[in-house]
Motif scaffolding. Structure first.
Motif, short mmCIF file in Angstrom:
data_model
loop_
_atom_site.label_atom_id
_atom_site.label_comp_id
_atom_site.label_asym_id
_atom_site.label_seq_id
_atom_site.Cartn_x
_atom_site.Cartn_y
_atom_site.Cartn_z
N ASP A 60 0.83 -1.21 0.00
CA ASP A 60 0.00 0.00 0.00
C ASP A 60 0.86 1.26 0.00
N VAL A 61 1.94 1.26 0.80
CA VAL A 61 2.83 2.42 0.83
C VAL A 61 3.45 2.65 -0.54
N GLN A 62 3.92 1.59 -1.18
CA GLN A 62 4.58 1.73 -2.48
C GLN A 62 3.62 2.23 -3.55
N LYS A 63 2.43 1.67 -3.58
CA LYS A 63 1.46 2.10 -4.59
C LYS A 63 0.98 3.52 -4.33
N TYR A 64 0.80 3.86 -3.06
CA TYR A 64 0.34 5.20 -2.74
C TYR A 64 1.41 6.24 -3.09
N ALA A 65 2.67 5.92 -2.81
CA ALA A 65 3.75 6.82 -3.16
C ALA A 65 3.85 6.98 -4.68
N ALA A 66 3.63 5.89 -5.41
CA ALA A 66 3.68 5.97 -6.88
C ALA A 66 2.58 6.88 -7.40
N ASN A 67 1.42 6.83 -6.79
CA ASN A 67 0.34 7.74 -7.21
C ASN A 67 0.71 9.19 -6.92
N MET A 68 1.38 9.43 -5.79
CA MET A 68 1.71 10.81 -5.43
C MET A 68 2.75 11.41 -6.37
N VAL A 69 3.77 10.64 -6.77
CA VAL A 69 4.80 11.20 -7.65
C VAL A 69 4.26 11.42 -9.06
N ASN A 70 3.11 10.83 -9.37
CA ASN A 70 2.50 11.08 -10.68
C ASN A 70 1.54 12.27 -10.65
N ASP A 71 1.41 12.90 -9.47
CA ASP A 71 0.55 14.07 -9.38
C ASP A 71 1.21 15.24 -10.12
N GLU A 72 0.44 15.88 -10.98
CA GLU A 72 0.99 16.94 -11.84
C GLU A 72 1.50 18.12 -11.02
N LEU A 73 0.77 18.52 -9.99
CA LEU A 73 1.20 19.66 -9.18
C LEU A 73 2.52 19.38 -8.49
N LEU A 74 2.68 18.17 -7.91
CA LEU A 74 3.92 17.83 -7.24
C LEU A 74 5.07 17.71 -8.23
N PHE A 171 9.78 6.37 3.63
CA PHE A 171 9.80 5.72 2.32
C PHE A 171 10.10 6.79 1.27
N PHE A 172 11.16 6.57 0.49
CA PHE A 172 11.51 7.54 -0.53
C PHE A 172 11.20 6.97 -1.91
N ILE A 173 10.82 7.84 -2.82
CA ILE A 173 10.59 7.45 -4.21
C ILE A 173 10.99 8.64 -5.09
N ARG A 174 11.73 8.38 -6.12
CA ARG A 174 12.24 9.44 -6.96
C ARG A 174 11.20 9.82 -8.02
N PHE A 175 11.12 11.12 -8.30
CA PHE A 175 10.34 11.57 -9.44
C PHE A 175 11.05 11.12 -10.73
N ASP A 176 10.32 11.08 -11.82
CA ASP A 176 10.95 10.75 -13.11
C ASP A 176 12.08 11.73 -13.39
N PRO A 177 13.13 11.30 -14.07
CA PRO A 177 14.31 12.15 -14.31
C PRO A 177 13.96 13.49 -14.91
N GLN A 178 12.90 13.57 -15.72
CA GLN A 178 12.56 14.85 -16.35
C GLN A 178 12.14 15.90 -15.33
N TYR A 179 11.72 15.45 -14.13
CA TYR A 179 11.35 16.39 -13.07
C TYR A 179 12.46 16.51 -12.02
N GLY A 180 13.08 15.39 -11.70
CA GLY A 180 14.11 15.40 -10.67
C GLY A 180 13.50 15.46 -9.29
N GLY A 181 14.33 15.23 -8.28
CA GLY A 181 13.86 15.34 -6.91
C GLY A 181 13.34 14.02 -6.36
N VAL A 182 12.99 14.06 -5.05
CA VAL A 182 12.58 12.87 -4.32
C VAL A 182 11.35 13.22 -3.49
N LEU A 183 10.38 12.28 -3.44
CA LEU A 183 9.23 12.39 -2.55
C LEU A 183 9.49 11.51 -1.33
N LEU A 184 9.31 12.08 -0.14
CA LEU A 184 9.60 11.37 1.10
C LEU A 184 8.32 11.25 1.92
#
Length: 577
Positions: A60-74, A171-184
């Motif tokens: 659940d944590v992994q899938k939820y984090a994946a949804n968050m890094v796909n958010d356009e605003l973030l 739990f950290f997950i990286r944004f796609d390289p085109q955006y850069g950065g990390v969501l924690l």
């Protein structure tokens, strides 16, 4: 009961004694091995359940984090490193905090979240930028995780000050390289710890083992590093190793580098009372079967009346008092039958009297409680009329008097159905009430209706909403300079009626709101002989009298943050009665 006792006692003592002696001798040798095997099966089930729950949480944590890094605003915020001004950057940060907060509240285990941009700046979900967070990410727990070059993963448990000491697993997950950065994502450590604490109730030792063979949680273990037995897992289900002292069990968690280890000593198997009780239940059943087979010809004529009375008592325990006993007996059972039937008749009569008495008491109490509202309102209204008369504002006096007459006409209608009105009727009364208060508090508040059409004909207790509006005006906006807003929301949900009155006034403390809901805050008197402040207290008491456990009053308020009072009632229409 001497005849029945003499008939049964002698035969039962002999048969039960022989049965218990025979079965005990046969079962003794097998008892230990059966108990141990059963205990091992139970331990395996407990460990499987914990493993499944942990795997579900990780997934659940992994899938939820994946949804968050796909958010356009973030994504846009992580990508944009420069802004025209600091104000623009803080404004964008504020929008991101709102978005992160929306994500955070959907998961109970999330303490906070943050975005680490590629330029090293840290933006926390707490809406403030503090050098502490940049220093925090220089610690080993984050540096080891981020330098692993993995797309995502969990860190080791660590302490964070936000706003006080909290132990979390990030739990950290990286944004796609085109955006850069990390969501924690910062996950409350107790979300994991509770699973292992529950597991610890069934085992002597429990350990949560992380990467590099370190303890993330341990119970009943004194060593600092895991032993070879603790690391024995092939990643395929549960590994079980039998030892002379007991059983080692280990299981790896999917999609992570974590595993769990347990140990149960053999002595613990023999201390589990539950298995002993299970064995003795089987043992007793065998005894009863043997006694039944041997004793049936003797006691069949004796137990028939007792069995009939037992069935009758079961019917009574389920609420059926219309039962009859048809047996005839020349012993003490005949006296017992007559007494039982007389007892049923007395209970039924007393219940009927109690129901009638409670119905009368509830109706009278509701009428008395309702009557408490009228003096309070009349007092305030007449004060306003006096004020307008002194100002010679005759049109206003006429309009107020018409509204006042409409309210009084409704108030005196108290009969069998007079305690209830439709939502539509209550709307009309509140409009009268608000029109009167508009003269007392000119340009001080606005009323907004938000009522579903299907709720219009629903029945509610009379003057249930008006005191809530009155409280919002008197207590919410009394010391507020700007215009206040009151919103009344009425909805039907799953056969229940939901009524909410929400204002943006001064609010009250959480402790006072809780005291009102609990009924521990009684009505108090205003100084100088004024009327009682009975609005919320009265409503809570009326709901309790009229609906019992089916009605509910909920208050959500904070000082300077407004108040929302919600009433939940059973839904029914007066026309359907």
């Amino acid at each position: 009961m001497s005849k029945i006792k003499n008939k049964i006692l002698g035969s039962v003592i002999l048969i039960v004694t022989l049965s218990v002696t025979t079965i005990s001798a046969l079962a003794y040798e097998q008892f230990s091995s059966i108990l141990e095997a059963q205990a091992l099966r139970e331990d395996t089930i407990h460990l499987e359940q914990t493993t499944n729950q942990m795997n579900h949480l990780i997934d659940d944590v992994q899938k939820y984090a994946a949804n968050m890094v796909n958010d356009e605003l973030l994504q846009n915020f992580a990508e944009q490193l420069e802004y025209k001004s600091t104000y623009d950057e803080l404004s964008a940060y504020r929008d991101v905090v709102i978005q992160l907060t929306k994500f955070n509240v959907l998961r109970d285990y999330l303490e906070s979240s943050a975005i680490v941009r590629s330029d090293g700046k840290v933006f926390w979900s707490s809406l403030y930028v503090d050098p502490y967070f940049e220093r925090l990410l220089q610690e080993d727990w984050y540096q080891k995780a981020i330098n692993s070059n993995a797309k995502s993963g969990f860190t080791t448990p660590h302490i964070i000050l936000d706003p006080d000491n909290r132990k979390i697993v990030s739990f950290f997950i990286r944004f796609d390289p085109q955006y850069g950065g990390v969501l924690l994502l910062n996950i409350d450590y107790s979300a994991f710890e509770s699973l292992f604490q529950y597991l610890g109730q069934s085992f002597d030792q429990v350990a949560w083992i992380g990467p590099e063979h370190t303890f993330l949680y341990k119970q009943g273990i004194s060593v600092e590093q895991p032993s070879d037995e603790m690391l024995t897992t092939d990643g395929q289900g549960i590994s079980v190793i039998k030892h002379e002292k007991g059983y080692y069990m280990a299981s790896a968690f999917e999609k992570s580098q974590w595993s769990v280890f347990t140990f149960t000593s053999k002595s613990r198997f023999h201390e589990w009372v539950g298995y002993i009780l299970r064995y003795w239940a089987i043992f007793l059943a065998l005894c009863l079967v043997l006694c039944f087979l041997l004793f049936l010809p003797i006691i069949s004529n004796i137990i028939r009346p007792i069995l009939q009375m037992t069935k009758a008592m079961k019917q009574v325990s389920m609420g059926n008092y219309n039962v009859q006993l048809s047996f005839r007996s020349n012993d003490e059972l005949s006296v017992l039958k007559n007494g039982f039937e007389k007892m049923l008749a007395d209970i039924q009569r007393q219940m009927d009297e109690k129901v009638a008495q409670e119905r009368w008491q509830r109706k009278m109490s509701a009428e008395l409680l309702f009557a408490q509202i009228n003096p309070h309102f009349i007092y305030n209204t007449l004060n306003t009329v006096v004020y307008l008369a002194r100002k010679k504002n005759f049109p206003a006096i006429e309009e107020m008097t018409e509204s006042f007459i409409g309210i009084l006409h409704d108030a005196v209608n108290i009969g069998d159905n007079g305690l209830y009105v439709t939502v539509q009727q209550e709307i009309e009364i509140i409009n009268h009430f608000v029109r009167i208060q508009k003269y007392r508090y000119a340009d001080r508040f606005e009323l907004i209706w938000n009522v579903e059409e299907q709720a219009i004909d629903n029945a509610i207790p009379k003057s249930m909403i008006q005191p809530l509006v009155e409280n919002s005006i008197f207590h919410g906006f009394a010391e507020k300079e700007s215009i206040g807003h009151i919103e009344i929301i009425i909805r039907k949900r799953s056969g229940r009626l939901l009524i909410s009155v929400r204002d943006d006034g001064c609010g009250m403390s959480k402790s006072k709101a809780q005291a009102i809901m609990d009924g521990t805050l009684p009505p108090v008197s205003r100084p100088s002989g004024g009327m009682k402040q009975i609005g919320l207290w009265n409503i809570r008491e009326r709901i309790e009298y009229l609906y019992g456990q089916e009605g509910r009053l909920v208050i959500r308020s904070s000082e300077q943050g407004g108040t929302k009072v919600t009433v939940l009632l059973p839904s029914w229409n007066i026309s359907a009665e």
